[in-house]
Design an enzyme around this catalytic site. Sequence first.
Site, mmCIF file in Angstrom:
data_model
loop_
_atom_site.group_PDB
_atom_site.id
_atom_site.type_symbol
_atom_site.label_atom_id
_atom_site.label_comp_id
_atom_site.label_asym_id
_atom_site.label_seq_id
_atom_site.Cartn_x
_atom_site.Cartn_y
_atom_site.Cartn_z
ATOM 1 N N TYR A 178 -4.416 -3.334 -12.648
ATOM 2 C CA TYR A 178 -4.182 -2.563 -11.481
ATOM 3 C C TYR A 178 -5.553 -1.654 -11.216
ATOM 4 C CZ TYR A 178 -1.532 1.178 -13.742
ATOM 5 O OH TYR A 178 -1.074 2.048 -14.577
ATOM 6 N N GLU A 179 -5.695 -1.219 -9.893
ATOM 7 C CA GLU A 179 -6.747 -0.595 -9.467
ATOM 8 C C GLU A 179 -7.989 -1.180 -9.652
ATOM 9 O OE1 GLU A 179 -6.000 2.082 -7.901
ATOM 10 O OE2 GLU A 179 -4.026 2.541 -8.570
ATOM 11 N N GLY A 180 -7.794 -2.543 -9.210
ATOM 12 C CA GLY A 180 -8.892 -3.335 -9.433
ATOM 13 C C GLY A 180 -9.114 -3.952 -10.753
ATOM 14 N N ARG A 238 -8.983 5.188 -10.488
ATOM 15 C CA ARG A 238 -9.708 4.446 -11.365
ATOM 16 C C ARG A 238 -10.129 5.090 -12.922
ATOM 17 N NH1 ARG A 238 -13.430 0.177 -8.009
ATOM 18 N NH2 ARG A 238 -11.676 -1.075 -7.261
#
Lengths: 585, 585
Positions: free
Chosen positions: B436-438, B296
């Site tokens: 992406y990645e949350g 993140r």
Amino acid sequence: MATYTAPVDDIAFLLTRVFDFDATMAGLPGFEEVNAELAVSVLEEAGKFAAGVLEPLNRPGDEEGCTLENGLVTTPKGVAEAYRAFAEAGWCSLSGDPEYGGQGLPRVLQILLDEMLSSANLSFGLFPGLTRGAVEAIGHHAGAELKATYLPKMISGEWTGAMALTEASAGTDLGLLSTRAVPNGDGSFAITGTKIFISSGDQDFGGNVIHLVLARLPDAPKGVKGISLFLAPKFLVNADGSLGGRNGMSVGALEHKMGIHAQPTCVMNYDGATGWLVGEPGRGLNAMFTMMNAERLFVGIQGLGIAEAANQKAVAYARERLQGHGADGTPGPVAIINHPDVRKMLLCGRAFADAARALAVWTALQMDIADRHPDEAVRREADALVALLTPVVKAAFTDFGFETAVASQQVLGGHGYIREWGMEQYVRDARIAQIYEGTNGVQAMDLVTRKLGLEGGKLPQRFFGLIKADLDAALPSAGAALVTPMAEALARLEGATARLAANGGAIEAGAAATDYLRLFALVAFGWMWVRMAAAAAGHAATPVEQRKAALARFFMERMLPQTVGLDAALAYGAPSLMALHADAF
Amino acid sequence: MATYTAPVDDIAFLLTRVFDFDATMAGLPGFEEVNAELAVSVLEEAGKFAAGVLEPLNRPGDEEGCTLENGLVTTPKGVAEAYRAFAEAGWCSLSGDPEYGGQGLPRVLQILLDEMLSSANLSFGLFPGLTRGAVEAIGHHAGAELKATYLPKMISGEWTGAMALTEASAGTDLGLLSTRAVPNGDGSFAITGTKIFISSGDQDFGGNVIHLVLARLPDAPKGVKGISLFLAPKFLVNADGSLGGRNGMSVGALEHKMGIHAQPTCVMNYDGATGWLVGEPGRGLNAMFTMMNAERLFVGIQGLGIAEAANQKAVAYARERLQGHGADGTPGPVAIINHPDVRKMLLCGRAFADAARALAVWTALQMDIADRHPDEAVRREADALVALLTPVVKAAFTDFGFETAVASQQVLGGHGYIREWGMEQYVRDARIAQIYEGTNGVQAMDLVTRKLGLEGGKLPQRFFGLIKADLDAALPSAGAALVTPMAEALARLEGATARLAANGGAIEAGAAATDYLRLFALVAFGWMWVRMAAAAAGHAATPVEQRKAALARFFMERMLPQTVGLDAALAYGAPSLMALHADAF
């Protein structure tokens, strides 16, 4: 994937409850027969065409794109057939001048049709849109013979139109253009030069392509005063109106673009192309602005159209996609439309689109009044309001439209980034609308340096007065919770306007321009929300009316507060923008 | 077109003037030899590699894209060679654990290298970035044997890594995933299922691809507690460490994406693939979060990297492009960097990028302290600050990064929309980092529902206290014109934080999340601007230091006021978001 549905119910609400469309039309000579019922039934049919014929071509057209081979442009599969069906059904001629075969319907209908085209297929919508802009310029500035030869077939859609302005070194600053036009001695001119970014520069639908080209006459002065406008058709036209030989112009290349892949954006080479003067020599920019103003409103509507379509699909996805538990404690998985943050993205888009459509209808009504009202003073006043709103509609609709496309894509998460879902195309397509027909920065400069000064600088106050009167009138039905924040936002806008008037000068104007335009647009959207909320209040509630009260409140509480920040930033003025030397960035 | 230049001067300014890098390093066991001089010389070399080798592959890689034929992934021309050169030069192992062959340099250097990779070639940067995330998860959670087998070759870059989390119906909500892992009886497991959106899922660089796969053991409970993490290599590894046969996994398809075309984002099929458990059964999400948190921050840095590159190119274009006359009356055409509105677009990007880089360095310093400080209490405090800042860095850097890419594209007008100029690629590539990645909405929820509650809800106050102390310390040198607006903005953030704490509940948190995160980020950026302005004041002025004072003022006057609007919107809370029934949108 959900498909697009034209917002006919919302249109009916606007025409019958928010604006007194029937009464306005009744006062405009030539429109006595037009009423909301007719308008809605026409637009219902337009919506069917957009959703049924044009939208299915949108994704495939993006993937396939246009090609250029041996000088011939090919549009994606199905586009040419769809265009011919569109023209044959009479959609090209909707608001065209009846003197040349048009149906003579109001601008209000045209702008709502344009929204549907933009929702369904932005690339496609540019063909009739640019043709209509060319028709406006020819209709206002060309001589009788050119009009008679070209207008009927352009209005019917048999022929299409294109605007050839930009050159590699002359974009915003058209004064730098170098395309030349030399008299042939027979009243025609030989045009030579290269233009770039020419939307609808060619097509494979058949018929003709009518280029309006900006060029310089021999011995023309430098700068914008040396620019004249010429009409140059792809095929020369015989005396009987039939198509003759190819004119001296060719498509040099298709631009490779971020989006609108189904639109053949051309590099155009004019090699002694035969053209005819439209308007006075040296007054080309003036004639072109007739076209540009119509196009700028059209481009604003493109932002609205994309937002509407993207929001619809994001809502449909959010109703079906199950992830996580409910914020109210409902065990998961729940439809993501229940998550507050997802709702916020959807509501921002919806609160923009509904307000923008209302403002577009209001603006188009002013255009119809400016065209047709029997009282010249009324016409002039309406025309000034359109002039004021044109940069706002162009820039704010396309900025918020892009933001809505991005937020709608975000609702789909990773799927939003994948081409097959179609959301990323909205983002790529919407992006051009912030750039072409004058970048949004140019629109903001137009607003602060030209439009605010109209009517001796009194036009803004007149416009704000209209808003104030509506706020007062709406207070009993819309309620103070909506009207008070709007009155405060309007006061901010008035303050920012007064500061601009007091601190004149191009530097302060330029430093304020984009923030000021956004502040202006938010106030205009809030005005429309107050009017819509007032119109919805106390009526037998349809789904549309139920929605309005909730959206109006959302707009006032979660979007309008942006005006506080914009006002605070504007108050600081230009110095911090100008401090850094160009080499020091 | 201008090429990218790594911001080494700015990095030197941060490490020597703003942060006492040398003293911090001197206090961390293992980093005693590290100082700013070393860091800058390492990063200077990194910058040369990024600009000289990776950036020239960026545009061609976007055009060519990746292909999948007969199950084999091919990356664009030149990428495999560049990757091998990158690994051989030691860049993969920069911050890797020396126990497994890494160079053991600080996170600060890693994060600045990551920025350069993201500026030069986002698609490329994902290969080492994901490998490093996988290394973190293995390093923290795997057994000694797996570590010994896999870490050395992953840290050296000989083998790459991938995170296999998402499934078609399980994205944000990983509890819904259905991939299964069945014990083989020999300590290994047979993994079966399909994963989508798998970045770096395969490559053609040679070596191995180590997948970390989330899957369910037989009889695992439903939801997140039934998820375990497995390591499954593309090639099974022989006892001597050499590559054995192909494992039971294959690339089902490459995703068709809006951008990062040079990155093979895979649909991965696991057909009884052999894997080994990483961490405890049912604790897969916990292990995966070690990887996710590192990723993140990395993704946040991608937003910064794209913004830096896009802004640099827009500045270069604006210095050369001549259009219009000067706002100060200079006859035209003038370079458009002189136009206030163009300056505003460029300054917004620059004011973001410089502040974000400073905040990234500050955060990475906290990570280094959390990793190595001899005092456990200090480590724990630093770790909590990293946890607080992680969602802010991820979401705000990628949101402002995207906005900067869009604004930089806008500076080029029509040319910005044309692929050849490269600006539209920045927009398409930057867009994924918000997803992406949350998604950034998930980050905002993480901030308001988890991170604000750390240290018994006292962590935010501790962080705000750091800012306050810095504001007080900076007042004499930075001046009240910078410090006062920041103190007011901080008070807004404190008020919003207190309201959230008082009006607990998932609905209010969700309704506040994205606006709150943006408010938080703007305050954090302003904090960095005060520190940078104070550091620049009174020193022998380099070009970097001259720039800081002007940019700090610009940020305070034209960007920080957004906090006023955000605060006003947040004060209204959730009701207007929740009023509309899901069917009524």
